[in-house]
Design an enzyme around this catalytic site. Sequence first.
Site, short mmCIF file in Angstrom:
data_model
loop_
_atom_site.label_atom_id
_atom_site.label_comp_id
_atom_site.label_asym_id
_atom_site.label_seq_id
_atom_site.Cartn_x
_atom_site.Cartn_y
_atom_site.Cartn_z
N LYS A 192 111.02 94.68 13.66
CA LYS A 192 111.94 95.33 14.58
C LYS A 192 113.19 94.47 14.74
O LYS A 192 113.16 93.42 15.38
CB LYS A 192 111.33 95.54 15.97
CG LYS A 192 112.21 96.46 16.85
CD LYS A 192 111.95 96.30 18.34
CE LYS A 192 112.84 95.25 18.95
NZ LYS A 192 114.29 95.64 18.97
N GLU A 195 118.33 96.19 18.54
CA GLU A 195 119.00 97.49 18.57
C GLU A 195 120.52 97.36 18.43
O GLU A 195 121.22 98.33 18.14
CB GLU A 195 118.67 98.23 19.87
CG GLU A 195 119.21 97.60 21.14
CD GLU A 195 118.32 96.49 21.69
OE1 GLU A 195 118.60 96.02 22.81
OE2 GLU A 195 117.34 96.10 21.01
N GLY A 245 114.35 84.86 20.05
CA GLY A 245 115.15 85.46 21.10
C GLY A 245 115.10 84.62 22.36
O GLY A 245 114.89 83.40 22.31
N GLY A 250 110.28 85.83 25.28
CA GLY A 250 109.19 85.12 24.62
C GLY A 250 107.97 84.99 25.51
O GLY A 250 106.83 85.18 25.06
N GLU A 267 110.56 81.25 18.53
CA GLU A 267 111.76 80.41 18.44
C GLU A 267 112.70 80.92 19.51
O GLU A 267 113.26 82.01 19.39
CB GLU A 267 112.37 80.49 17.04
CG GLU A 267 113.35 79.37 16.73
CD GLU A 267 114.74 79.66 17.26
OE1 GLU A 267 115.11 79.01 18.28
OE2 GLU A 267 115.43 80.49 16.69
N CYS A 301 121.15 79.73 19.40
CA CYS A 301 120.14 78.92 20.08
C CYS A 301 120.38 77.44 19.86
O CYS A 301 119.99 76.61 20.67
CB CYS A 301 118.75 79.33 19.62
SG CYS A 301 118.47 79.16 17.84
N GLU A 401 121.04 78.47 29.51
CA GLU A 401 121.66 78.84 28.25
C GLU A 401 122.79 79.85 28.50
O GLU A 401 122.54 81.02 28.76
CB GLU A 401 120.60 79.43 27.30
CG GLU A 401 121.07 79.54 25.87
CD GLU A 401 119.93 79.97 24.95
OE1 GLU A 401 119.95 79.54 23.79
OE2 GLU A 401 119.06 80.74 25.38
#
Length: 509
Positions: A192, A195, A245, A250, A267, A301, A401
Amino acid sequence: MSDLNVVSISEAKIPNESFLARHLIDGSWRESADGATFERLSPSHASLVTRASKGGVQDVDAAISAARLAFDKGRWSWTSGKDRATLLLKVADLIDRDRERIALMETLESGKPISQARAEIEGAADIWRFAASLARTLHGESYNSLGNDFLGLVLKEPIGVVSIITPWNFPFLIVSQKLPFALAAGCTAVIKPSEMTPATTVILGELLIEAGLPAGVVNIVLGYGDPVGTAMTADKRVDMVTFTGSTGVGKAIVKAAAGTLKKVSLELGGKNPQVIFPDADLESAVDAVVFGVYFNAGECCNSGSRIIVHEDIAEAFVARIVEVSRKVPFGDPLDPSTKVGAIITPGHQQKIDTYVQEAAKAGADVRLGGAALEVPGLAGQFYQPTVVANVKGHMPIAREEVFGPVLSVLTFKTLDEAIALVNDADYGLSAGVWSENVHTCMEFARRAQAGTVWTNTWMDGFAELPFGGVKESGQGRELGKYGLEEFLEAKTVTMRIGRTRAPWVDPGT
């Protein structure tokens, strides 16, 4: 803004027709079972670039069923390492052939510069070739030291059906850090993509079919995390989930996977520091800091989003960063000279700006930027190169982040203080140190809590070296031989080859 390097609209033409993206299930392209679709607008040009099928639970069920059947029937898992490697190498060649097409779609959907996209596609092809080499060299172990009556074997077997969920910031590169290793191991997969960036994964599906991959080995379901990602994670027919992501998503994946105790590889995010000592090559450090924070508009990231500078050089170092930042070309990603493109969505741009404004209210000093960037001729969203000094360790901009072109500057006096600041974070993805003293670099590398440590460089990566984080930056590793091991199970085979075993029950009693 007038003193920034802004690249206005280029002469490159956007395709007249949008890209049509459908699900790949059991070797065929399909629309959604309920006919649902969604659209993706370019974040840089605000034009319609992709029309995609919007997957639901029924589509996921069909994809998992196909992957499960393909694995259980051995369509791929029973093939030889040579055959797997041959196909992976063919895919790499096809990626090289279609590099321009893939890079253009990645630029239009993500807003990243076309020159960067081309380099990433080239790097992805290299990863496929490296994974092919692992397919040929995959092996187990044997133990002939167990005595005269025994031989021990450790078989390395594919884990099974893998759900691969990828992000929008490096859609083609990150699927290429996962899928070829899963295939080299003999697994089947359901993918996947985000989107926001579905097109390049669909193109990869086309190349897999052209390369001759058997039906059902790789399936692609487009759509949103709920319901597509959730169904891919919780289904008991799936043996493993690998996700790249945000840390929040996660954690949700771990909870969803817990019901079936399947393996999960993650990750996730990072708040990655670079520590600069006075004896460093300061010009090289400045260039690396500027690259580290603005690369991919900071939507990375591995972004070097916070620097920790020795107080003796802090003012001069920050001034030089501001000076160089003004020269970085921001603007139209279709112009080959652009180094920083658009922000992925208006909502994300607002989130970035909120971090900056709240830091300023808390006493930080915005030395450069701190606002949206107007690019002549473009209707998308862009953010100025931003440098925030006098940041304190407790501020959200120093700990969370931001995922944008925003640099936070902290200072230190001693090595111990620098390492304490580095490790005072929930994340542990990467860290860097700049010093001409090898002892300083080695001590830093050993004490920094991070999956990767760079010394006198930033964000150099190689297919041979593993990548992943500690703490809330994730679990598991990608790339290198460790990237293959993620998709393998070890099976012990104990063989009695002698006839000297004494009976457990005496037959004479």
